[in-house]
Design a protein around this motif. Sequence first.
Motif, short mmCIF file in Angstrom:
data_model
loop_
_atom_site.label_atom_id
_atom_site.label_comp_id
_atom_site.label_asym_id
_atom_site.label_seq_id
_atom_site.Cartn_x
_atom_site.Cartn_y
_atom_site.Cartn_z
N UNK A 161 0.82 -1.21 0.00
CA UNK A 161 0.00 0.00 0.00
C UNK A 161 0.86 1.26 0.00
N UNK A 162 1.95 1.23 0.77
CA UNK A 162 2.82 2.40 0.83
C UNK A 162 3.49 2.65 -0.52
N UNK A 163 3.93 1.61 -1.18
CA UNK A 163 4.58 1.78 -2.48
C UNK A 163 3.64 2.38 -3.51
N UNK A 164 2.35 2.14 -3.35
CA UNK A 164 1.37 2.68 -4.30
C UNK A 164 1.19 4.19 -4.14
N UNK A 165 1.47 4.72 -2.95
CA UNK A 165 1.21 6.15 -2.71
C UNK A 165 2.48 6.97 -2.56
N UNK A 166 3.65 6.34 -2.56
CA UNK A 166 4.89 7.09 -2.34
C UNK A 166 5.12 8.17 -3.40
N UNK A 167 4.76 7.88 -4.62
CA UNK A 167 5.01 8.83 -5.71
C UNK A 167 3.72 9.47 -6.20
N UNK A 168 2.71 9.51 -5.32
CA UNK A 168 1.44 10.15 -5.70
C UNK A 168 1.63 11.66 -5.83
N UNK A 169 0.72 12.28 -6.57
CA UNK A 169 0.83 13.71 -6.82
C UNK A 169 0.78 14.55 -5.56
N UNK A 170 -0.07 14.19 -4.61
CA UNK A 170 -0.19 15.02 -3.40
C UNK A 170 1.06 14.93 -2.54
N UNK A 171 1.80 13.80 -2.61
CA UNK A 171 3.06 13.69 -1.86
C UNK A 171 4.12 14.58 -2.50
N UNK A 172 4.20 14.58 -3.80
CA UNK A 172 5.16 15.45 -4.49
C UNK A 172 4.82 16.91 -4.28
N UNK A 173 3.54 17.22 -4.26
CA UNK A 173 3.13 18.60 -4.03
C UNK A 173 3.50 19.05 -2.62
N UNK A 174 3.30 18.17 -1.63
CA UNK A 174 3.66 18.52 -0.26
C UNK A 174 5.15 18.79 -0.13
N UNK A 175 5.97 17.99 -0.78
CA UNK A 175 7.41 18.22 -0.72
C UNK A 175 7.80 19.46 -1.51
N UNK A 176 7.11 19.75 -2.62
CA UNK A 176 7.39 20.96 -3.39
C UNK A 176 7.05 22.22 -2.61
N UNK A 177 6.08 22.12 -1.69
CA UNK A 177 5.71 23.27 -0.87
C UNK A 177 6.62 23.45 0.34
N UNK A 178 7.61 22.60 0.51
CA UNK A 178 8.59 22.81 1.56
C UNK A 178 8.66 21.74 2.62
N UNK A 179 7.74 20.75 2.63
CA UNK A 179 7.79 19.69 3.64
C UNK A 179 8.96 18.75 3.35
N UNK A 180 9.65 18.35 4.41
CA UNK A 180 10.68 17.35 4.24
C UNK A 180 10.05 16.02 3.82
N UNK A 181 10.87 15.19 3.16
CA UNK A 181 10.34 13.93 2.63
C UNK A 181 9.75 13.07 3.75
N UNK A 182 10.46 12.95 4.88
CA UNK A 182 9.97 12.11 5.97
C UNK A 182 8.64 12.62 6.49
N UNK A 183 8.53 13.95 6.66
CA UNK A 183 7.27 14.50 7.18
C UNK A 183 6.14 14.33 6.18
N UNK A 184 6.45 14.51 4.89
CA UNK A 184 5.41 14.34 3.87
C UNK A 184 4.93 12.90 3.81
#
Length: 316
Positions: free
Chosen positions: A206-229
């Motif tokens: 389940x985690x592998x399915x969402x790791x590269x989802x758009x909302x995760x990339x957007x959260x990191x693009x807005x400044x969140x660290x990868x671990x926190x995102x």
Amino acid sequence: MLRQLLGRVLLAGAGASLAYLLAAASLDPRAELSDRSPRPPQAAVTARLSELNLDGPLLRRYLTWASGVTHGDFGETLDGASAGAELERRSSVSLRLVAAGAVLGTAGGVLVGALGAFRQHGLADRVLTAGTLVLVSVPVFALAVLLQTGAQWANTRTGIRVFEWTGEYAPDGPASLGGRLRHLLLPTAAIALGQAALCARYQRGMMLDVLHAGYVRTAMAKGLRRRRALLRHALRVAVIPMTTFATYAFAALLTGTAITEKIFGWHGLGEWLLDSIQANDVNAVAACGCAAAVAVSAAGLLADLTRTALDPRTRR
């Protein structure tokens, strides 16, 4: 919510009815009573079967049983004990055995699966994947025997009886809290390890399915660290299907721990179910089937509530 509750109640009733009909149609309580020593006369056997509602047309027996169940009466076992009282006692034993193992196993499996996905193809992921595959492949009875052997070695090496592996508490002494915990450690570990391995494999996917989802990339693009995102967004979404898996697995464990209960000497619901099938005890088997149907229906309702709380998209 009311529609969900009504549907679950109807589902539990259908499951319990099917359990009784299968037990009544396939088991032979007359043979069990007739083979006892000293051998009773057939007239006494027939009279006893009539008292237990085990003689006559199947439909009439089912209607009588169902009427009693709606009033909390599950009938009597072949030995004359109250099936309802025995069901209550056995269910409490199984619940004490399963609750800790299921909670620890599910929580540990979610953490292990998420860590493996975070470190995909790394050393930690490879080690955790190998460990979970080994645990999934090992039968329950083999794992229980290995745990008992390891506990015996630990007790011998330390000179302290830390682990106990027979019964719920020592029969020759008071049932103290420490004694109960020592008896609970090994069966809890057997259940938790198997549950954790299954949950870890499921959660990693389940985690592998969402790791590269758009909302995760957007959260990191807005400044969140990868671990926190990953923890704040990806894990919350990936854990939603796990709630359904975990709740249904917990319900199945209540009656599916027969091997664990047999090996560790816990007189719970699973052991009672196996013994009742061997003894052709229709009312006892039907009581276990009723408990299983209620547990699965309650697990489904709990899964729906949990999924709704975690995922706002499902509230409509």
